[in-house]
Enzyme design. Structure first.
Site, mmCIF file in Angstrom:
data_model
loop_
_atom_site.group_PDB
_atom_site.id
_atom_site.type_symbol
_atom_site.label_atom_id
_atom_site.label_comp_id
_atom_site.label_asym_id
_atom_site.label_seq_id
_atom_site.Cartn_x
_atom_site.Cartn_y
_atom_site.Cartn_z
ATOM 1 N N THR A 35 48.340 50.111 37.600
ATOM 2 C CA THR A 35 47.429 50.357 38.712
ATOM 3 C C THR A 35 47.754 49.403 39.855
ATOM 4 O OG1 THR A 35 45.741 48.708 38.138
ATOM 5 C CG2 THR A 35 45.585 50.856 37.062
ATOM 6 N N ASP A 36 47.331 49.762 41.058
ATOM 7 C CA ASP A 36 47.266 48.760 42.113
ATOM 8 C C ASP A 36 46.111 47.816 41.754
ATOM 9 O OD1 ASP A 36 47.718 47.363 44.473
ATOM 10 O OD2 ASP A 36 47.851 49.158 45.702
ATOM 11 N N ALA A 37 45.935 46.758 42.531
ATOM 12 C CA ALA A 37 44.961 45.720 42.195
ATOM 13 C C ALA A 37 43.562 46.313 41.994
ATOM 14 C CB ALA A 37 44.938 44.663 43.284
#
Length: 569
Positions: free
Chosen positions: A282-284
């Site tokens: 995932t992104d952050a």
């Protein structure tokens, strides 16, 4: 099912055996740990040992620190962990993504403006070589987004622009450079940023293209990324409603989720249609775009259940781990799916040769490797890129080149965030520019932002301005940044005191060291230069070109006129 022998892993019998045997030997807590990439901050030895023993993370990321400190920290963690870790970094612009003293090579858009694939390769190679020196093995790059919306505050110079053929060529060259030095890529941000004018740090954003439009643009780019053997892809908190409904026609608008939680986009589009077999991160997850579609206690396990293999960063790490345990206990997440996710992460590590490096004690090199960080060779290559990148957007007043004989008295205007950009001594772009122009023989006066001249605003007229200076030089250093809703010129709020109201009487030129779209706010400027990257190497090239010692070679990777009437004149 994960095909360990296929693209992108291509594991042999030994590699397959290591993945299978390691998975079989892991405790439940070790498996949960492999699902997470927390962000590091504390570098104290006892703390780090306790952290690794408690959380057993599959990966970690540290923000840029001095190279020696990064290397020491990575070594301690790798020695403490039973299973080798992925160490990530935002290696978007060079080795400065992991080392505070690393090479700031160029923003990707500067590389695109050079129109030279060699610079895209060097971007990857320099970042890879300097990352390798400190034991960083995972690049959160290249960025393969299309910068289709000039109002987007986060894509901007982080992208290779709007020409998808150039993006494909340059992304593939950057991948080659990273791979040559043992650094795996996490290409971002699937399904594709740059359509919306918002930042996913602040809201769920939307890639609103139709299926046909997406296939002809972002889809074509991602297919090339998959075919190139990319080991991992970073998934954004970005909706793609057309494809979500394509794979699930019964899906209601209010139930559409961002890609990081969407089975339709991860299983249907990315793994299905595009055929990606690698690892997904995932992104952050502290981003608002991740936390608002669902309660976090649901979002964390939903991301894994939907097809992401690793969670990037935490809010409360113990709480996030417990959210996974709770979902496993009540059936919202299965151990079968966790095993699949862990298998992909282990397969990536095996494909990178990390088990053998762990056994040989070579996951992190010795202090002697640090000599490449910020070295003269890398800085020379950054200068070469800057020479080709600096772009003359327009000079309709035939102002260039300038000289002290023609324009002795210069008024210099600062348009920036009062930060130093790539200037390591803390001096901002304007301070550097002032000295460089003075060295050329100009008399330079800075516009005083601490106390704008009341007389000049309300009583001084054209004659007054003409008596004070012969040329106005605007230097903008408004770099792209996360968690901001807009990246535009913010003129002095009292009568826009620093704006070029005088351009019909005193000539003005504008140099942007970052955002290429400032003509939307300053269309009256008739000489405009885009330089894309706020570093000393770039500023030197700008001055050489202003003085006529060097020709402008850069091409526009985007439309710098932003479709604004009059901006081209």
């Amino acid at each position: 099912m994960v095909d360990l022998r296929a693209n992108p892993f291509y594991l042999d019998d030994k590699g397959v055996a290591w993945v299978q045997e390691t998975l079989a030997s892991m405790t439940d807590e070790e498996k949960i740990g492999q699902l997470f990439c927390p962000i590091g901050g504390n570098t104290e030895e006892n703390y780090l040992k306790g952290f690794v023993e408690e959380f057993k993370p599959g990966a970690m990321l540290y923000r840029p620190m001095p190279a020696a400190e990064v290397q020491k920290t990575h070594r301690l963690i790798q020695e403490t962990s039973r299973i080798p870790l992925l160490f990530g970094a935002n290696l978007e612009s060079g080795g400065n993504g992991i080392c505070a003293d690393g090479t700031y090579f160029s923003r990707p858009m500067g590389v695109a403006a050079s129109d030279d694939p060699v610079n895209a390769y060097r971007l990857g190679a320099i970042a890879g070589k300097e990352a390798q020196a400190v034991g960083c093995n995972w690049a959160f790059s290249p960025i393969c987004d299309l910068d289709l919306n000039f109002r987007n505050p986060i894509t901007n110079v982080r992208t290779f622009g709007t020409d998808q053929d150039r993006i494909i060529r340059f992304v593939k060259e950057q991948l080659k450079g990273l791979k040559e030095y043992g650094v795996a890529a996490a290409v971002k941000h699937f399904p594709g940023d740059g359509v919306d004018d918002r930042d996913q740090h602040l809201a769920v954003t939307v890639n609103s293209l139709s299926v046909e439009e997406y296939d002809a643009s972002y889809g074509a780019i991602w297919q090339e990324v998959v075919n190139a053997g990319t080991l991992s892809i970073m998934v954004g908190h970005i909706m793609q409603p057309a494809y979500s409904k394509y794979f699930n026609p019964d899906l209601k608008d209010e139930d559409i989720l961002p890609a990081s939680m969407s089975k339709e986009l991860l299983q249907g589009l990315l793994r299905g249609k595009l055929g990606f077999n690698g690892m997904l991160v995932t992104d952050a997850t502290p981003m608002i775009g991740f936390n608002t579609p669902l309660p976090r206690r649901e979002a964390i396990p939903t991301a894994i259940a939907a097809g992401c293999d690793m969670i990037l960063f935490n809010k409360d790490i113990r709480e996030d781990y417990q959210f996974i345990r709770d979902a496993l206990a009540d059936g919202r997440l299965t151990w079968e799916r966790v095993d699949e996710a862990v298998t992909r992460t282990l397969a990536m590590k095996a494909a990178m040769g990390l088990p053998e490096m762990k056994a040989a004690g070579t996951l992190v090199p010795g202090p002697e490797a640090l000599s490449v960080v910020g070295c003269a060779e890398h800085l020379a290559q950054a200068r070469e890129c800057a020479d080709k990148a600096v772009t003359l957007v327009k000079d309709t007043q035939s102002l260039l080149p300038i000289s002290p004989e023609k324009y002795k008295k210069i008024r210099l205007y600062l348009l920036e965030d009062r930060v130093g950009g790539g200037f390591k001594d803390g001096e901002g772009a304007t301070g550097k520019m002032k000295k460089k122009l003075e060295d050329e023989g100009f008399e330079v006066t800075l516009f005083d932002y601490s106390k704008p001249d009341f007389y000049e605003m309300f009583e001084g007229g054209v004659a007054d301005i003409k008596s004070k200076f012969d040329l106005a030089v605007y230097v903008a250093c408004i770099d792209t940044a996360s968690n901001q809703s807009v990246r535009r010129i913010d003129w002095v709020h009292l009568m826009a005191a620093d704006a070029p109201w005088f351009v019909n009487d005193v000539p003005a030129l504008f140099v942007s060291l970052a955002n290429p779209y400032h003509l939307v706010d300053a269309p009256m400027i008739k000489t405009f230069i885009n330089a894309y990257t706020p570093t000393e190497e770039v500023l030197d090239q700008v001055v050489d070109k202003l003085m006529g010692r060097s020709e402008f070679k850069g091409v526009n990777p985007v439309d710098p006129f932003c479709g604004v009437w009059g901006a081209k004149f």
